[in-house]
Scaffold this active site. Structure first.
Site, PDB file in Angstrom:
ATOM      1  N   ASN A   9      -0.030  -2.486 -17.105  1.00 32.00           N
ATOM      2  CA  ASN A   9      -1.039  -3.456 -16.674  1.00 32.00           C
ATOM      3  C   ASN A   9      -2.419  -2.963 -17.088  1.00 32.00           C
ATOM      4  O   ASN A   9      -2.961  -2.036 -16.482  1.00 32.00           O
ATOM      5  CB  ASN A   9      -0.951  -3.646 -15.154  1.00 32.00           C
ATOM      6  CG  ASN A   9      -2.004  -4.622 -14.641  1.00 32.00           C
ATOM      7  OD1 ASN A   9      -2.560  -5.419 -15.398  1.00 32.00           O
ATOM      8  ND2 ASN A   9      -2.269  -4.569 -13.350  1.00 32.00           N
ATOM      9  N   LYS A  11      -5.185  -4.531 -16.792  1.00 37.71           N
ATOM     10  CA  LYS A  11      -6.235  -5.072 -15.915  1.00 37.71           C
ATOM     11  C   LYS A  11      -7.376  -5.605 -16.786  1.00 37.71           C
ATOM     12  O   LYS A  11      -7.119  -6.199 -17.827  1.00 37.71           O
ATOM     13  CB  LYS A  11      -6.683  -4.013 -14.903  1.00 37.71           C
ATOM     14  CG  LYS A  11      -5.511  -3.411 -14.126  1.00 37.71           C
ATOM     15  CD  LYS A  11      -5.930  -2.501 -13.013  1.00 37.71           C
ATOM     16  CE  LYS A  11      -4.706  -1.949 -12.293  1.00 37.71           C
ATOM     17  NZ  LYS A  11      -5.082  -1.110 -11.136  1.00 37.71           N
ATOM     18  N   HIS A  94      -0.422  -8.990  -7.247  1.00 38.36           N
ATOM     19  CA  HIS A  94      -0.973  -7.644  -7.395  1.00 38.36           C
ATOM     20  C   HIS A  94      -1.994  -7.402  -6.285  1.00 38.36           C
ATOM     21  O   HIS A  94      -2.711  -8.312  -5.869  1.00 38.36           O
ATOM     22  CB  HIS A  94      -1.626  -7.484  -8.772  1.00 38.36           C
ATOM     23  CG  HIS A  94      -1.992  -6.070  -9.090  1.00 38.36           C
ATOM     24  ND1 HIS A  94      -3.138  -5.475  -8.608  1.00 38.36           N
ATOM     25  CD2 HIS A  94      -1.361  -5.122  -9.831  1.00 38.36           C
ATOM     26  CE1 HIS A  94      -3.201  -4.227  -9.047  1.00 38.36           C
ATOM     27  NE2 HIS A  94      -2.141  -3.991  -9.787  1.00 38.36           N
ATOM     28  N   GLU A  96      -4.830  -6.163  -6.186  1.00 41.68           N
ATOM     29  CA  GLU A  96      -6.211  -6.542  -6.496  1.00 41.68           C
ATOM     30  C   GLU A  96      -6.406  -8.045  -6.375  1.00 41.68           C
ATOM     31  O   GLU A  96      -7.470  -8.518  -5.960  1.00 41.68           O
ATOM     32  CB  GLU A  96      -6.581  -6.037  -7.897  1.00 41.68           C
ATOM     33  CG  GLU A  96      -6.712  -4.515  -7.938  1.00 41.68           C
ATOM     34  CD  GLU A  96      -6.577  -3.935  -9.322  1.00 41.68           C
ATOM     35  OE1 GLU A  96      -6.497  -4.710 -10.301  1.00 41.68           O
ATOM     36  OE2 GLU A  96      -6.534  -2.690  -9.418  1.00 41.68           O
ATOM     37  N   GLU A 166       3.781  -1.103  -4.963  1.00 37.82           N
ATOM     38  CA  GLU A 166       2.546  -0.420  -5.329  1.00 37.82           C
ATOM     39  C   GLU A 166       1.768  -0.103  -4.057  1.00 37.82           C
ATOM     40  O   GLU A 166       1.027  -0.947  -3.553  1.00 37.82           O
ATOM     41  CB  GLU A 166       1.703  -1.273  -6.286  1.00 37.82           C
ATOM     42  CG  GLU A 166       1.658  -2.758  -5.932  1.00 37.82           C
ATOM     43  CD  GLU A 166       0.472  -3.470  -6.555  1.00 37.82           C
ATOM     44  OE1 GLU A 166      -0.091  -2.968  -7.530  1.00 37.82           O
ATOM     45  OE2 GLU A 166       0.091  -4.518  -6.026  1.00 37.82           O
ATOM     46  N   GLY A 172      -5.204   3.703  -8.697  1.00 37.19           N
ATOM     47  CA  GLY A 172      -6.492   4.080  -9.254  1.00 37.19           C
ATOM     48  C   GLY A 172      -7.172   5.217  -8.517  1.00 37.19           C
ATOM     49  O   GLY A 172      -8.327   5.530  -8.788  1.00 37.19           O
ATOM     50  N   SER A 211      -0.405   4.932  -9.769  1.00 33.48           N
ATOM     51  CA  SER A 211      -0.773   6.168 -10.465  1.00 33.48           C
ATOM     52  C   SER A 211       0.415   6.894 -11.084  1.00 33.48           C
ATOM     53  O   SER A 211       0.473   8.124 -11.112  1.00 33.48           O
ATOM     54  CB  SER A 211      -1.539   7.118  -9.526  1.00 33.48           C
ATOM     55  OG  SER A 211      -2.754   6.530  -9.107  1.00 33.48           O
TER      56      SER A 211
END
Length: 249
Positions: A9, A11, A94, A96, A166, A172, A211
């Site tokens: 991904n 992003k 996701h 985010e 996740e 991140g 990660s």
């Protein structure tokens, strides 16, 4: 036997040069034919990626999609449009998207249905925040997110869904769930799915996101219920992403 899947991904990162570098790097790569590899670039690079990835093991995915096929939705992209560029997978839910754009479980479900309706494989993302983990609510949160979508699907639809766990606190941040922590959650998801259909549960592909990198991929992927990875930062470097793929294959 579940087919391993490594997904990258990007992003809101990347460039035309990166697309070309991936095309070159993976055209020469030696990977198991049993492994699936998907890259999720930003929308502007889909046409270039379709061209550059031709003849490589790389497949294309979309980072999100609108639930509608067309209409007055300025700035949005539909599944039908994505299919014109050979997109075969779509991320839905996701963390985010859930946090920054306030996508609810219902919103995620609508996008999942939209992907299925155009024969794209949805990758349903689920995971808990650090506060939720510290409160001992990991499985409650994860199974709520999984269940909201999966309980509403027909058996044939459920069989086409991929689930990516996740942990939000590991995205991140450089922090990673231990292989044992990740395995515990994956096993819980598979057990939950067995409540619908044991054969379906045994064939369900579960990815770890949070990660994953070239150093920890092999240990994570060695867990019995982890079938692949949803890779963030490490998917922006050809050599690192290729190393992860080789760990899976």
């Amino acid at each position: 036997m579940r087919t391993p899947l490594i997904a990258g991904n990007w992003k809101m990162n990347g460039s035309s040069e990166l697309v070309e570098a991936f095309g070159r790097g993976f055209s020469e790569a030696s990977l198991s034919e049993a492994l699936e590899v998907v890259v999720f670039p930003p929308f502007p690079y889909l046409e270039a990626a379709q061209r550059c990835f031709s003849g490589t093991p790389l497949k294309l995915g979309a980072q999100t999609l609108n639930p509608l096929h067309s209409g007055a939705r300025t700035g949005e992209v539909s599944g039908r449009m994505l299919r014109e560029f050979g997109v075969a997978y779509a991320l839905v839910g996701h963390s985010e998207r859930r946090q920054l754009y306030r996508e609810s479980d219902e919103d995620v479900y609508d996008r999942l249905l939209a992907a299925l309706s155009v024969d794209m494989a949805p990758v349903l993302c689920v995971g808990e925040t650090l506060e939720e983990r510290d409160a001992g609510r990991t499985m409650e949160v994860v199974l709520r997110q999984v269940g909201y979508a999966m309980a509403r699907l027909e058996p044939e639809q459920r069989a086409r869904v991929i689930i990516a766990y996740e942990p939000v606190w590991a995205i991140g941040t450089g922090r990673t769930a231990t292989p044992q922590q990740a395995q515990e959650v994956m096993a819980g998801i598979r057990e939950y799915q067995a409540g619908f259909d044991r054969d379906l549960a045994s064939g369900l592909r579960l990815l770890y996101g949070g990660s994953m990198n070239a150093d920890n991929a092999a240990e994570l992927l060695a867990q019995p219920d982890i079938d692949g990875g949803l890779v963030g930062g490490a998917s922006l470097k050809v050599d690192d992403f290729l190393a992860i793929c080789q760990s899976a294959g």
